[in-house]
Write a protein that holds these residues in place. Sequence first.
Motif, PDB file in Angstrom:
ATOM      1  N   ASP A 118       0.851  -1.196   0.000  1.00  0.00           N
ATOM      2  CA  ASP A 118       0.000   0.000   0.000  1.00  0.00           C
ATOM      3  C   ASP A 118       0.888   1.247   0.000  1.00  0.00           C
ATOM      4  O   ASP A 118       1.907   1.289   0.686  1.00  0.00           O
ATOM      5  N   ILE A 143     -18.301  -0.324   1.214  1.00  0.00           N
ATOM      6  CA  ILE A 143     -17.493  -1.205   2.068  1.00  0.00           C
ATOM      7  C   ILE A 143     -18.022  -2.641   1.995  1.00  0.00           C
ATOM      8  O   ILE A 143     -17.256  -3.596   1.848  1.00  0.00           O
ATOM      9  N   ASP A 167     -13.516  -1.176  -4.817  1.00  0.00           N
ATOM     10  CA  ASP A 167     -13.654   0.004  -5.685  1.00  0.00           C
ATOM     11  C   ASP A 167     -12.828  -0.120  -6.967  1.00  0.00           C
ATOM     12  O   ASP A 167     -13.157   0.504  -7.971  1.00  0.00           O
ATOM     13  N   TRP A 184     -20.056   4.651   7.454  1.00  0.00           N
ATOM     14  CA  TRP A 184     -21.286   3.985   7.889  1.00  0.00           C
ATOM     15  C   TRP A 184     -21.305   2.586   7.299  1.00  0.00           C
ATOM     16  O   TRP A 184     -21.084   2.416   6.095  1.00  0.00           O
ATOM     17  N   ARG A 218     -12.678   5.284   9.585  1.00  0.00           N
ATOM     18  CA  ARG A 218     -11.897   4.480   8.638  1.00  0.00           C
ATOM     19  C   ARG A 218     -10.438   4.336   9.065  1.00  0.00           C
ATOM     20  O   ARG A 218      -9.819   3.309   8.787  1.00  0.00           O
TER      21      ARG A 218
END
Length: 371
Positions: free
Chosen positions: A33, A285, A272, A46, A98
């Motif tokens: 990453d 999510i 995504d 959420w 997050r």
Amino acid sequence: MQSCDALIIGGGPAGSTCAGALTRHGLDVLVLDQKTFPRDKVCAGWITPGVLESLQIDAADYAAGRVLQPITGFRTGMIAGNEVETRYQRNVGYGIRRCEFDHYLLQRSGARLRLGEPLRSLARRGDGWMVNGDIETPLLIGAGGHFCPVARFLGAQSRMTESVVAAKEVEFAMDAAQAQQCGVQPETPELFFCKDLKGYGWCVRKSGYLNIGVGRKDSHRLSEHLDAFCEFLRHRGKIPAGIPDRFHGHAYLLHGHGVRRFFDDGVLLIGDAAGLAYAESGEGIRPAVESALLAAATLVEAAGDYRQQRLAPYQRHLQARLGPASSEKSRLPAGLRRYIGGKVLSSAWFTRHVVLDRWFLHARQGALRAS
Ligand SMILES: Cc1cc2nc3c(=O)[nH]c(=O)nc-3n(C[C@H](O)[C@H](O)[C@H](O)COP(=O)(O)OP(=O)(O)OC[C@H]3O[C@@H](n4cnc5c(N)ncnc54)[C@H](O)[C@@H]3O)c2cc1C
């Protein structure tokens, strides 16, 4: 030179879930990453309860030292229109942060991590891949979000041909005075649709944090829509004085609104990167987690033979789970759409059974469990 059974580009919910599932099946997984963790991600934060279930997260364990805000209702309507409060007798969602959630998932995945390093180079070598000049792997998984370089390698043209959701949000810790002034109840987030029904604004209070944002299928004049929403919240005494003025923007693709290739020999996309967020709510999510589990199941079944015909079941499983692509365009004139929208969003029945249960909560679809 470093080698691994599977290299995952991106350690968000899609990447860490896939890493965890493959590691549990005995594969040596490396996650790359570009950011070091904990890192933040532009998001309202959420999630539906199915996400915790699919990830087999024990809520009490997670909540120790982290924000896990139970949600038992919603306040909804049209911006500057009537509002409806819908209450449930159970938790229908959670507010998470997050920076905490993604870090937790990545840490417990059991994968090896190379963080703070972007994907710089990618080349096909025989039946496998050479990444950044020193990582060899037979299997590459693109989980780098909307602008994932692996998706680009497979032909995605994020900035040119895809019709994306454009969104802006801010999340901040309220001080004691702000917490007192804030009229949003933590267990009742506020979701209000733009007048043209092309998007909605949210205000989610999670413990001592407030998250405000707007997401729209049409990026034109996004800041004006955001200003109108904030003014509406202010007018109703929902947000305190002194909120940060720097909102963060991001874009992503809804399921069916793009034509990304999901897989090829030795490579597939999840989350995504594949463009899978739910078309009605923009929730991404849960599809990220579910696509990761479906991808892992396909890869385990493929047992080391990652030619594209062995990866094809992944796409079929995804379609069976997410349903047909829904890139429908309304044929109703804008004025009539606004009129009907205003009426139905004032209806307590429509709000509960269609907007919330069907579009936002996917109440009839049980959680996907890892195989
Ligand atoms: C404003 C906004 C609000 C949202 N609110 C919600 C919500 O409330 N609930 C919900 O369910 N969904 C929400 N979403 C959608 C959700 O954030 C995404 O669908 C979700 O994060 C997808 O997870 P992912 O793992 O696929 O990608 P990401 O979470 O984007 O993770 C991708 C990872 O890849 C890394 N990466 C990227 N490029 C590279 C590279 N070149 N090399 C190495 N690493 C790279 C990134 O650093 C990142 O860690 C929202 C989105 C936006 C924009």
